[in-house]
Design an enzyme around this catalytic site. Structure first.
Site, PDB file in Angstrom:
ATOM      1  N   ASP A  44       0.816  -1.203   0.000  1.00 15.06           N
ATOM      2  CA  ASP A  44       0.000   0.000   0.000  1.00 15.06           C
ATOM      3  C   ASP A  44       0.860   1.269   0.000  1.00 15.06           C
ATOM      4  OD1 ASP A  44      -2.317  -1.421  -0.093  1.00 15.06           O
ATOM      5  OD2 ASP A  44      -2.754  -1.290   2.045  1.00 15.06           O
ATOM      6  N   GLY A  45       2.023   1.208   0.643  1.00 14.58           N
ATOM      7  CA  GLY A  45       2.919   2.360   0.632  1.00 14.58           C
ATOM      8  C   GLY A  45       3.390   2.707  -0.766  1.00 14.58           C
ATOM      9  N   ASN A 120      -4.982   8.731   1.647  1.00  7.02           N
ATOM     10  CA  ASN A 120      -5.356   8.010   2.865  1.00  7.02           C
ATOM     11  C   ASN A 120      -5.745   8.968   3.990  1.00  7.02           C
ATOM     12  OD1 ASN A 120      -5.139   5.399   1.980  1.00  7.02           O
ATOM     13  ND2 ASN A 120      -3.467   4.832   3.338  1.00  7.02           N
ATOM     14  N   ASP A 148      -2.789  14.265  21.659  1.00  8.02           N
ATOM     15  CA  ASP A 148      -1.587  14.019  20.848  1.00  8.02           C
ATOM     16  C   ASP A 148      -1.731  14.537  19.434  1.00  8.02           C
ATOM     17  OD1 ASP A 148      -0.376  12.865  22.983  1.00  8.02           O
ATOM     18  OD2 ASP A 148      -0.428  10.821  22.228  1.00  8.02           O
ATOM     19  N   ALA A 160      -6.660   2.350   7.305  1.00  6.73           N
ATOM     20  CA  ALA A 160      -5.235   2.505   7.609  1.00  6.73           C
ATOM     21  C   ALA A 160      -5.060   3.063   9.026  1.00  6.73           C
ATOM     22  CB  ALA A 160      -4.580   3.386   6.551  1.00  6.73           C
ATOM     23  N   ASN A 162      -6.397   5.489  10.547  1.00  5.69           N
ATOM     24  CA  ASN A 162      -7.689   5.769  11.161  1.00  5.69           C
ATOM     25  C   ASN A 162      -8.234   4.559  11.912  1.00  5.69           C
ATOM     26  OD1 ASN A 162     -10.505   7.186  11.288  1.00  5.69           O
ATOM     27  ND2 ASN A 162     -10.890   5.257  10.225  1.00  5.69           N
ATOM     28  N   ALA A 183      -5.419  10.145  21.360  1.00  5.08           N
ATOM     29  CA  ALA A 183      -5.183  10.299  22.801  1.00  5.08           C
ATOM     30  C   ALA A 183      -5.665  11.654  23.309  1.00  5.08           C
ATOM     31  CB  ALA A 183      -3.704  10.088  23.125  1.00  5.08           C
ATOM     32  N   GLN A 222       4.116  10.072   3.423  1.00  7.35           N
ATOM     33  CA  GLN A 222       5.225  11.006   3.379  1.00  7.35           C
ATOM     34  C   GLN A 222       5.694  11.365   4.792  1.00  7.35           C
ATOM     35  OE1 GLN A 222       3.441  14.117   0.999  1.00  7.35           O
ATOM     36  NE2 GLN A 222       4.290  13.278  -0.870  1.00  7.35           N
TER      37      GLN A 222
END
Length: 265
Positions: A44-45, A120, A148, A160, A162, A183, A222
Protein backbone atom coordinates in the site's frame (compact mmCIF):
# COMPACT_ATOMS: atom_id res chain seq x y z
CA UNK A 1 -1.37 2.55 -24.28
CA UNK A 2 1.17 4.64 -22.40
CA UNK A 3 2.14 3.29 -18.99
CA UNK A 4 4.52 3.73 -16.07
CA UNK A 5 5.53 1.45 -13.22
CA UNK A 6 6.34 2.47 -9.65
CA UNK A 7 8.08 -0.32 -7.73
CA UNK A 8 9.02 -0.77 -4.10
CA UNK A 9 12.76 -0.76 -3.49
CA UNK A 10 13.25 -4.49 -2.94
CA UNK A 11 14.77 -6.90 -5.47
CA UNK A 12 11.60 -8.95 -5.98
CA UNK A 13 9.45 -5.94 -6.82
CA UNK A 14 12.14 -4.62 -9.17
CA UNK A 15 12.25 -7.96 -11.00
CA UNK A 16 8.47 -8.02 -11.37
CA UNK A 17 8.49 -4.43 -12.65
CA UNK A 18 11.09 -5.30 -15.30
CA UNK A 19 9.16 -8.40 -16.36
CA UNK A 20 5.89 -6.50 -16.67
CA UNK A 21 7.59 -3.68 -18.58
CA UNK A 22 8.88 -6.23 -21.10
CA UNK A 23 5.48 -7.88 -21.46
CA UNK A 24 3.63 -4.59 -21.95
CA UNK A 25 6.23 -3.30 -24.40
CA UNK A 26 6.03 -6.50 -26.43
CA UNK A 27 2.23 -6.08 -26.49
CA UNK A 28 2.64 -2.67 -28.14
CA UNK A 29 2.46 -0.35 -25.13
CA UNK A 30 5.05 2.29 -24.30
CA UNK A 31 6.64 3.70 -21.19
CA UNK A 32 5.73 7.36 -20.72
CA UNK A 33 6.05 10.27 -18.30
CA UNK A 34 2.41 11.01 -19.09
CA UNK A 35 0.89 7.54 -18.62
CA UNK A 36 -2.69 6.42 -18.93
CA UNK A 37 -1.98 3.44 -16.64
CA UNK A 38 0.34 3.50 -13.61
CA UNK A 39 1.14 0.10 -12.12
CA UNK A 40 2.24 -0.03 -8.50
CA UNK A 41 4.40 -3.04 -7.60
CA UNK A 42 4.72 -3.47 -3.86
CA UNK A 43 2.37 -2.77 -0.97
CA UNK A 44 0.00 0.00 0.00
CA UNK A 45 2.92 2.36 0.63
CA UNK A 46 4.02 1.92 -2.97
CA UNK A 47 0.52 2.74 -4.18
CA UNK A 48 0.56 5.93 -2.12
CA UNK A 49 3.95 6.76 -3.63
CA UNK A 50 2.51 6.28 -7.13
CA UNK A 51 -0.45 8.49 -6.28
CA UNK A 52 1.77 11.37 -5.14
CA UNK A 53 4.18 10.92 -8.03
CA UNK A 54 1.35 11.39 -10.54
CA UNK A 55 -0.86 13.67 -8.45
CA UNK A 56 -0.92 16.27 -11.26
CA UNK A 57 -2.51 13.73 -13.61
CA UNK A 58 -5.47 12.54 -11.55
CA UNK A 59 -7.95 13.19 -14.36
CA UNK A 60 -5.89 11.28 -16.92
CA UNK A 61 -4.29 8.40 -15.04
CA UNK A 62 -5.59 5.06 -13.72
CA UNK A 63 -3.82 3.16 -10.95
CA UNK A 64 -3.32 -0.62 -10.79
CA UNK A 65 -1.68 -2.53 -7.95
CA UNK A 66 0.42 -5.72 -7.93
CA UNK A 67 0.82 -7.04 -4.42
CA UNK A 68 4.31 -7.95 -3.18
CA UNK A 69 4.07 -6.34 0.26
CA UNK A 70 2.75 -7.52 3.59
CA UNK A 71 -0.66 -5.90 3.20
CA UNK A 72 -1.90 -4.97 -0.26
CA UNK A 73 -5.28 -3.42 0.43
CA UNK A 74 -5.16 -1.44 -2.82
CA UNK A 75 -3.61 -4.22 -4.92
CA UNK A 76 -5.81 -6.55 -6.99
CA UNK A 77 -3.07 -8.57 -8.70
CA UNK A 78 -0.50 -11.18 -7.72
CA UNK A 79 2.99 -11.51 -9.29
CA UNK A 80 2.02 -14.75 -11.07
CA UNK A 81 -0.76 -12.98 -13.00
CA UNK A 82 1.35 -10.71 -15.22
CA UNK A 83 0.26 -12.39 -18.46
CA UNK A 84 -3.40 -11.97 -17.58
CA UNK A 85 -2.89 -8.36 -16.51
CA UNK A 86 -1.02 -7.59 -19.75
CA UNK A 87 -3.85 -9.10 -21.79
CA UNK A 88 -6.50 -7.11 -19.95
CA UNK A 89 -4.58 -3.84 -20.27
CA UNK A 90 -4.16 -4.51 -23.99
CA UNK A 91 -7.87 -5.21 -24.47
CA UNK A 92 -8.78 -2.31 -22.15
CA UNK A 93 -11.03 -4.68 -20.23
CA UNK A 94 -11.31 -2.46 -17.18
CA UNK A 95 -13.81 -0.27 -15.40
CA UNK A 96 -12.64 3.02 -13.84
CA UNK A 97 -13.47 3.19 -10.13
CA UNK A 98 -12.97 6.51 -8.36
CA UNK A 99 -12.37 7.14 -4.64
CA UNK A 100 -12.61 10.43 -2.71
CA UNK A 101 -9.56 12.38 -1.55
CA UNK A 102 -9.09 14.82 1.31
CA UNK A 103 -8.18 18.42 0.52
CA UNK A 104 -6.02 20.20 3.10
CA UNK A 105 -5.78 24.00 3.01
CA UNK A 106 -3.04 25.45 5.23
CA UNK A 107 -3.66 29.12 6.04
CA UNK A 108 -0.59 31.07 7.16
CA UNK A 109 -0.41 34.17 9.34
CA UNK A 110 0.78 36.22 6.35
CA UNK A 111 -2.49 35.55 4.50
CA UNK A 112 -1.17 32.93 2.07
CA UNK A 113 -2.67 29.45 1.67
CA UNK A 114 -1.03 26.17 0.65
CA UNK A 115 -3.06 23.28 -0.76
CA UNK A 116 -2.31 19.56 -0.32
CA UNK A 117 -4.15 16.36 -1.25
CA UNK A 118 -4.07 13.01 0.52
CA UNK A 119 -5.33 9.62 -0.58
CA UNK A 120 -5.36 8.01 2.87
CA UNK A 121 -5.07 10.69 5.53
CA UNK A 122 -3.59 13.88 6.85
CA UNK A 123 -2.27 13.81 10.43
CA UNK A 124 -1.65 16.76 12.71
CA UNK A 125 0.60 16.27 15.75
CA UNK A 126 2.72 18.18 18.22
CA UNK A 127 5.54 16.04 19.55
CA UNK A 128 6.91 18.74 21.87
CA UNK A 129 3.74 19.38 23.84
CA UNK A 130 0.01 18.73 23.89
CA UNK A 131 -1.75 19.83 20.71
CA UNK A 132 -4.39 22.40 21.60
CA UNK A 133 -6.69 23.62 18.82
CA UNK A 134 -10.23 24.76 18.14
CA UNK A 135 -12.33 22.68 15.76
CA UNK A 136 -15.06 24.37 13.73
CA UNK A 137 -17.43 22.63 11.33
CA UNK A 138 -18.89 24.78 8.58
CA UNK A 139 -17.42 27.82 10.40
CA UNK A 140 -19.39 26.93 13.54
CA UNK A 141 -17.25 26.32 16.66
CA UNK A 142 -17.50 22.67 17.73
CA UNK A 143 -14.90 21.96 20.43
CA UNK A 144 -11.41 22.65 21.75
CA UNK A 145 -9.21 19.60 21.31
CA UNK A 146 -6.33 18.72 23.63
CA UNK A 147 -4.30 15.62 22.96
CA UNK A 148 -1.59 14.02 20.85
CA UNK A 149 -3.11 14.90 17.49
CA UNK A 150 -5.83 14.46 14.88
CA UNK A 151 -6.20 12.17 11.87
CA UNK A 152 -8.35 13.31 8.94
CA UNK A 153 -8.92 10.32 6.67
CA UNK A 154 -10.64 9.45 3.42
CA UNK A 155 -12.99 6.44 3.11
CA UNK A 156 -10.29 4.37 1.39
CA UNK A 157 -7.85 5.49 4.08
CA UNK A 158 -10.28 4.58 6.86
CA UNK A 159 -8.72 1.10 6.96
CA UNK A 160 -5.24 2.51 7.61
CA UNK A 161 -4.09 4.76 10.49
CA UNK A 162 -7.69 5.77 11.16
CA UNK A 163 -8.63 2.17 11.96
CA UNK A 164 -5.70 1.83 14.36
CA UNK A 165 -7.02 4.90 16.21
CA UNK A 166 -10.46 3.33 16.61
CA UNK A 167 -12.11 5.10 13.69
CA UNK A 168 -14.86 3.57 11.58
CA UNK A 169 -14.29 1.69 8.34
CA UNK A 170 -16.12 3.62 5.62
CA UNK A 171 -17.07 2.31 2.19
CA UNK A 172 -15.19 4.35 -0.48
CA UNK A 173 -18.41 5.05 -2.38
CA UNK A 174 -19.35 7.44 0.45
CA UNK A 175 -17.97 10.91 -0.25
CA UNK A 176 -16.87 11.94 3.22
CA UNK A 177 -13.90 12.59 5.48
CA UNK A 178 -13.41 11.29 9.01
CA UNK A 179 -11.86 13.17 11.93
CA UNK A 180 -10.38 10.85 14.57
CA UNK A 181 -8.69 11.85 17.80
CA UNK A 182 -5.28 10.70 19.01
CA UNK A 183 -5.18 10.30 22.80
CA UNK A 184 -7.48 13.21 23.65
CA UNK A 185 -7.50 14.62 27.19
CA UNK A 186 -10.89 14.16 28.82
CA UNK A 187 -11.39 15.00 32.49
CA UNK A 188 -13.38 17.36 34.74
CA UNK A 189 -11.66 20.37 33.18
CA UNK A 190 -11.22 19.44 29.51
CA UNK A 191 -13.70 17.60 27.32
CA UNK A 192 -13.92 16.57 23.64
CA UNK A 193 -16.51 14.55 21.77
CA UNK A 194 -14.26 11.48 22.09
CA UNK A 195 -15.75 9.83 18.98
CA UNK A 196 -14.77 9.91 15.30
CA UNK A 197 -16.67 12.46 13.22
CA UNK A 198 -17.85 11.56 9.72
CA UNK A 199 -18.36 14.69 7.63
CA UNK A 200 -20.16 14.77 4.26
CA UNK A 201 -18.55 16.36 1.23
CA UNK A 202 -20.23 19.74 1.70
CA UNK A 203 -18.83 20.12 5.23
CA UNK A 204 -15.42 21.52 6.06
CA UNK A 205 -13.57 21.17 9.37
CA UNK A 206 -11.27 24.01 10.39
CA UNK A 207 -8.51 23.36 12.91
CA UNK A 208 -7.06 26.47 14.54
CA UNK A 209 -4.06 25.94 16.87
CA UNK A 210 -4.00 27.95 20.09
CA UNK A 211 -0.25 28.52 20.02
CA UNK A 212 2.10 29.45 17.21
CA UNK A 213 4.67 26.80 18.08
CA UNK A 214 5.77 24.29 15.46
CA UNK A 215 3.72 21.17 14.91
CA UNK A 216 3.89 18.38 12.40
CA UNK A 217 1.74 17.66 9.38
CA UNK A 218 1.97 14.46 7.35
CA UNK A 219 0.19 13.46 4.17
CA UNK A 220 -0.16 9.70 3.56
CA UNK A 221 3.17 7.85 3.64
CA UNK A 222 5.23 11.01 3.38
CA UNK A 223 7.55 12.04 6.18
CA UNK A 224 5.99 14.44 8.66
CA UNK A 225 7.32 17.98 8.33
CA UNK A 226 7.39 20.81 10.85
CA UNK A 227 5.06 23.71 10.14
CA UNK A 228 4.94 27.10 11.82
CA UNK A 229 3.12 30.44 11.52
CA UNK A 230 -0.09 28.56 10.69
CA UNK A 231 -3.37 30.31 11.43
CA UNK A 232 -5.65 27.36 10.55
CA UNK A 233 -5.92 24.09 8.66
CA UNK A 234 -9.09 23.43 6.68
CA UNK A 235 -10.01 19.91 5.54
CA UNK A 236 -12.80 18.74 3.26
CA UNK A 237 -13.57 16.27 0.51
CA UNK A 238 -11.54 17.33 -2.53
CA UNK A 239 -13.08 18.00 -5.92
CA UNK A 240 -10.50 15.63 -7.43
CA UNK A 241 -10.65 11.86 -7.07
CA UNK A 242 -8.17 9.03 -7.46
CA UNK A 243 -9.18 6.49 -10.09
CA UNK A 244 -8.28 2.81 -10.21
CA UNK A 245 -8.57 0.48 -13.18
CA UNK A 246 -10.76 -2.36 -11.94
CA UNK A 247 -10.37 -5.42 -14.18
CA UNK A 248 -12.45 -7.84 -12.10
CA UNK A 249 -14.84 -7.69 -9.17
CA UNK A 250 -13.29 -7.35 -5.74
CA UNK A 251 -16.05 -6.36 -3.27
CA UNK A 252 -14.88 -3.88 -0.65
CA UNK A 253 -16.13 -5.84 2.35
CA UNK A 254 -14.46 -9.01 1.11
CA UNK A 255 -11.25 -7.01 0.83
CA UNK A 256 -11.70 -5.84 4.44
CA UNK A 257 -12.36 -9.38 5.65
CA UNK A 258 -9.36 -10.85 3.86
CA UNK A 259 -7.08 -8.03 5.01
CA UNK A 260 -8.01 -7.99 8.67
CA UNK A 261 -9.98 -11.09 9.68
CA UNK A 262 -9.11 -14.07 7.53
CA UNK A 263 -7.45 -14.92 4.24
CA UNK A 264 -9.63 -15.61 1.22
CA UNK A 265 -10.94 -19.14 0.88
Amino acid sequence: MQFAIVARGDARSADIARELTNKLTEAGHSVSKEPRIVVSVGGDGTMLQAFHEYIDRLDDTLLVGIHTGHLGFYADWQPDELDELTEMITSESFEPVSYPLVEVLIDYEDGTTERQLAMNECTIKNYKRTLVCDLSIRDDYFETFRGDGLCISTPSGSTAYNKALGGAIVHPSIEAIQVTEMASINNLVYRTIGSPLLLPKHHQVKIAPHTKTEFELAFDHQEALSWSNVRSIRCAVAKEKVTFARFRPFPFWRRVRESFIEEGK
